[in-house]
Design an enzyme around this catalytic site. Structure first.
Site, PDB file in Angstrom:
ATOM      1  CB  ILE A  16     -15.404  -0.443  15.633  1.00 38.06           C
ATOM      2  CG1 ILE A  16     -15.153  -0.944  14.311  1.00 38.06           C
ATOM      3  CG2 ILE A  16     -15.805  -2.098  16.397  1.00 38.06           C
ATOM      4  CD1 ILE A  16     -13.923  -1.655  13.921  1.00 38.06           C
ATOM      5  CG  ASN A  39      -9.936   8.090  13.323  1.00 38.56           C
ATOM      6  OD1 ASN A  39      -9.316   8.421  12.190  1.00 38.56           O
ATOM      7  ND2 ASN A  39      -9.310   6.928  13.823  1.00 38.56           N
ATOM      8  CB  SER A 133      -5.870  -5.029  12.302  1.00 38.97           C
ATOM      9  OG  SER A 133      -6.063  -4.940  11.072  1.00 38.97           O
ATOM     10  CE1 TYR A 158      -4.732   0.991  11.868  1.00 38.64           C
ATOM     11  CE2 TYR A 158      -4.507  -0.512  10.134  1.00 38.64           C
ATOM     12  CZ  TYR A 158      -5.322  -0.016  11.415  1.00 38.64           C
ATOM     13  OH  TYR A 158      -6.494  -0.777  11.928  1.00 38.64           O
ATOM     14  CE  LYS A 162      -5.263  -1.006  15.196  1.00 38.27           C
ATOM     15  NZ  LYS A 162      -5.727  -0.583  16.530  1.00 38.27           N
ATOM     16  CG  LEU A 209     -15.292  -2.718  -1.889  1.00 37.02           C
ATOM     17  CD1 LEU A 209     -14.950  -1.847  -3.100  1.00 37.02           C
ATOM     18  CD2 LEU A 209     -15.001  -4.156  -1.908  1.00 37.02           C
ATOM     19  CB  VAL A 226     -12.269  -2.835  -9.376  1.00 41.42           C
ATOM     20  CG1 VAL A 226     -11.697  -4.034  -8.890  1.00 41.42           C
ATOM     21  CG2 VAL A 226     -13.845  -2.694  -9.331  1.00 41.42           C
ATOM     22  NE  ARG A 240      -8.160  -7.076   1.540  1.00 35.66           N
ATOM     23  CZ  ARG A 240      -7.592  -7.126   0.685  1.00 35.66           C
ATOM     24  NH1 ARG A 240      -7.651  -8.472   0.007  1.00 35.66           N
ATOM     25  NH2 ARG A 240      -6.671  -6.444   0.103  1.00 35.66           N
ATOM     26  NE  ARG A 302      -5.815   0.085  -1.547  1.00 41.86           N
ATOM     27  CZ  ARG A 302      -6.984  -0.185  -0.890  1.00 41.86           C
ATOM     28  NH1 ARG A 302      -7.800   1.078  -0.731  1.00 41.86           N
ATOM     29  NH2 ARG A 302      -7.333  -1.077  -0.296  1.00 41.86           N
ATOM     30  CG  ASP A 305      -4.850  -3.483  -1.814  1.00 40.40           C
ATOM     31  OD1 ASP A 305      -4.839  -2.943  -0.638  1.00 40.40           O
ATOM     32  OD2 ASP A 305      -6.003  -2.971  -2.433  1.00 40.40           O
TER      33      ASP A 305
HETATM   34  N1  UFG Z   1     -10.958  -1.848  -3.268  1.00 40.68           N
HETATM   35  C1  UFG Z   1     -11.209  -1.467  -4.520  1.00 40.68           C
HETATM   36  N2  UFG Z   1     -11.671  -0.333  -4.589  1.00 40.68           N
HETATM   37  C2  UFG Z   1     -11.719   0.745  -3.583  1.00 40.68           C
HETATM   38  C3  UFG Z   1     -11.466   0.224  -2.458  1.00 40.68           C
HETATM   39  C4  UFG Z   1     -11.013  -0.967  -2.389  1.00 40.68           C
HETATM   40  O1  UFG Z   1     -11.182  -2.432  -5.598  1.00 40.68           O
HETATM   41  O2  UFG Z   1     -12.101   1.857  -4.094  1.00 40.68           O
HETATM   42  C5  UFG Z   1     -10.600  -3.331  -3.179  1.00 40.68           C
HETATM   43  C6  UFG Z   1      -9.057  -3.421  -2.352  1.00 40.68           C
HETATM   44  O3  UFG Z   1      -8.241  -3.610  -3.353  1.00 40.68           O
HETATM   45  C7  UFG Z   1      -9.278  -4.649  -1.540  1.00 40.68           C
HETATM   46  C8  UFG Z   1     -10.850  -4.598  -1.143  1.00 40.68           C
HETATM   47  O4  UFG Z   1     -11.507  -3.960  -2.138  1.00 40.68           O
HETATM   48  O5  UFG Z   1      -9.225  -5.912  -2.576  1.00 40.68           O
HETATM   49  C9  UFG Z   1     -11.064  -4.277   0.396  1.00 40.68           C
HETATM   50  O6  UFG Z   1     -10.152  -3.018   0.402  1.00 40.68           O
HETATM   51  P1  UFG Z   1     -10.550  -2.003   1.612  1.00 40.68           P
HETATM   52  O7  UFG Z   1      -9.738  -0.781   1.503  1.00 40.68           O
HETATM   53  O8  UFG Z   1     -11.975  -1.809   1.948  1.00 40.68           O
HETATM   54  O9  UFG Z   1      -9.808  -2.848   2.858  1.00 40.68           O
HETATM   55  P2  UFG Z   1      -8.490  -3.319   3.174  1.00 40.68           P
HETATM   56  O10 UFG Z   1      -8.598  -4.776   3.220  1.00 40.68           O
HETATM   57  O11 UFG Z   1      -7.416  -2.782   2.048  1.00 40.68           O
HETATM   58  O12 UFG Z   1      -8.090  -2.782   4.224  1.00 40.68           O
HETATM   59  C10 UFG Z   1      -8.907  -3.184   5.749  1.00 40.68           C
HETATM   60  C11 UFG Z   1      -8.763  -1.820   6.592  1.00 40.68           C
HETATM   61  C12 UFG Z   1      -7.426  -1.911   7.031  1.00 40.68           C
HETATM   62  C13 UFG Z   1      -6.909  -3.021   7.790  1.00 40.68           C
HETATM   63  C14 UFG Z   1      -7.034  -4.050   6.863  1.00 40.68           C
HETATM   64  C15 UFG Z   1      -6.728  -5.451   7.334  1.00 40.68           C
HETATM   65  O13 UFG Z   1      -9.046  -0.481   5.902  1.00 40.68           O
HETATM   66  O14 UFG Z   1      -7.542  -0.522   8.028  1.00 40.68           O
HETATM   67  O15 UFG Z   1      -8.351  -4.310   6.237  1.00 40.68           O
HETATM   68  O16 UFG Z   1      -6.280  -6.178   6.430  1.00 40.68           O
HETATM   69  F1  UFG Z   1      -5.488  -2.882   8.071  1.00 40.68           F
END
Ligand code: UFG
Length: 361
Positions: A16, A39, A133, A158, A162, A209, A226, A240, A302, A305
């Site tokens: 970002i 990072n 966040s 994490y 924040k 994702l 998924v 999301r 997961r 989540d």
């Molecule tokens: N997902 C999958 N498979 C994957 C990865 C993700 O199905 O391999 C799903 C997750 O279960 C979720 C969605 O895709 O439903 C989004 O997952 P992400 O990991 O991309 O993002 P998150 O919402 O879990 O987390 C993100 C940031 C975090 C932050 C958070 C805030 O990665 O740093 O949003 O809600 F804290």
């Protein structure tokens, strides 16, 4: 209040941060970027992301390899440059890792912030945009989520860093009215600069994702796992609010403009599109715009989540004059362009950079 000229961007070589640096430079700000490469890809010779940012903007970007835990080093940078405002991105951000190494996360994210605030205060620099966040909201009680939604019931370390920082900023604002701070709560950043020259290049495992899906589309991973198709959502997968990183960048410029013109104390804004998109929906759009096929494997949810989260972004529209402009299609197209142009991300070794290191060319 004098107009800002010089902006310090911590974590400026990151995903970002580097996109935001481009917007700031294009707006005419002098940018000092710092990063410790925790990072972001880079080494003693500089940051490939910022080298690309120079290519895109046609301007030099001053860069220091610096760590916020090294307070004397940060102090030196403030001694050397007259910094008007700080945009603070630098932080460790891997949710899983934060659960295994809480002390590392508290030390890095909280102590780093404390050092930064102390150095800022000692240099009479009281203006900051903080990278927060939507994770601070925890499991939403209502959707879409507004800035007044309760915060603090978070399931990972994490996210708690924040939240704790936001609480610290509240105390600071109560104690000392000099401070002028905006905390931006991002939803799910995706996409890449439309040039395809810069984008997300995780230095750790691909856990989010879109980067993971792109790895599958490139043939580097066999299948997209998924996490759960039994959520209480229309198609059973998690929802999301995905936001293009270019929109996030412009949100920071809008925040900076507000701080530039007003003394607001402390304000918090959601940066999201206001639209919820499920995992399945995102996969479908990604397949369509990239012409790829993503094999899916459904597994259990997961841990940690949440079911669904999307923003009410109307406050940012009203007060910052900002709203997200990029569509889900553009998020996928731009991410894919970056991935296909840079299948291995940034060059990892012997980075030759024209970026100014330690203030010298
Ligand atoms: N997902 C999958 N498979 C994957 C990865 C993700 O199905 O391999 C799903 C997750 O279960 C979720 C969605 O895709 O439903 C989004 O997952 P992400 O990991 O991309 O993002 P998150 O919402 O879990 O987390 C993100 C940031 C975090 C932050 C958070 C805030 O990665 O740093 O949003 O809600 F804290």
């Amino acid at each position: 209040m004098p107009k800002f000229k010089t902006i310090l961007v911590t974590g400026g070589a990151g995903y970002i941060g580097s996109h935001c640096v481009i917007d700031l430079v294009n707006e005419g700000y002098d940018v000092i970027a710092i990063d410790n490469f925790a990072n972001a890809v880079g080494d003693d010779e500089g940051s490939p992301a910022l080298r690309k940012a120079e290519e895109i903007t046609g301007k030099k970007i001053t860069f220091y390899k610096a760590d916020l835990l090294d307070k004397p080093q940060i102090n030196e940078i403030f001694d050397k440059h007259e910094i008007d405002c700080v945009i603070h991105f630098a932080a460790l951000k891997a949710v899983g890792e934060s659960m295994q190494q809480p002390l590392l996360y508290y030390q890095n994210n909280l102590l780093g912030m404390l050092n930064l605030l102390e150095v800022m205060r000692s240099h009479s620099c009281y203006q900051m945009v903080f990278s927060s966040s939507c994770t601070v909201y925890g499991e939403p009680e209502t959707l879409p989520i507004t800035e007044t939604h309760p915060t603090g019931s978070i399931t990972n370390v994490y996210g708690r860093t924040k939240y704790f920082i936001e609480e610290m900023l509240k105390d600071l604002n109560t104690a000392d009215k000099n401070w002028n701070i905006i905390s931006l709560r991002y939803f799910n950043p995706v996409g890449a600069h439309p040039s395809g020259l810069i984008g997300e290049d995780p230095t750790k495992e691909f856990t989010n994702l879109m980067p993971f899906m792109a790895q599958v589309a490139l043939g580097k991973k066999p299948v997209l796992t998924v996490f759960g198709n039994d959520y209480n959502t229309p198609d059973g997968t998690g929802i999301r609010d995905y936001i293009h990183v270019m929109d996030l960048a412009s949100g920071h410029v809008a925040a900076l403009n507000l701080l530039n013109d007003n003394h607001i104390g402390l304000k918090v804004y959601n940066l999201g599109t206001g639209k919820g998109v499920s995992v399945k929906e995102l996969v479908t759009v990604f397949e369509r715009v990239t012409g790829t096929k993503i094999p899916l494997k459904y597994v259990d949810r997961r841990l940690g989540d949440i079911t669904a989260m999307w923003a009410d972004a109307s406050l940012a529209k009203e007060e910052l004059g900002w709203c997200a402009r990029y569509s889900i299609e553009e998020m996928c197209t731009d991410f894919w362009r970056w991935q296909t142009m840079n299948p291995n991300g940034y060059p990892k070794k012997n980075v030759k950079s024209s970026v100014i290191m330690n203030g010298t060319s």
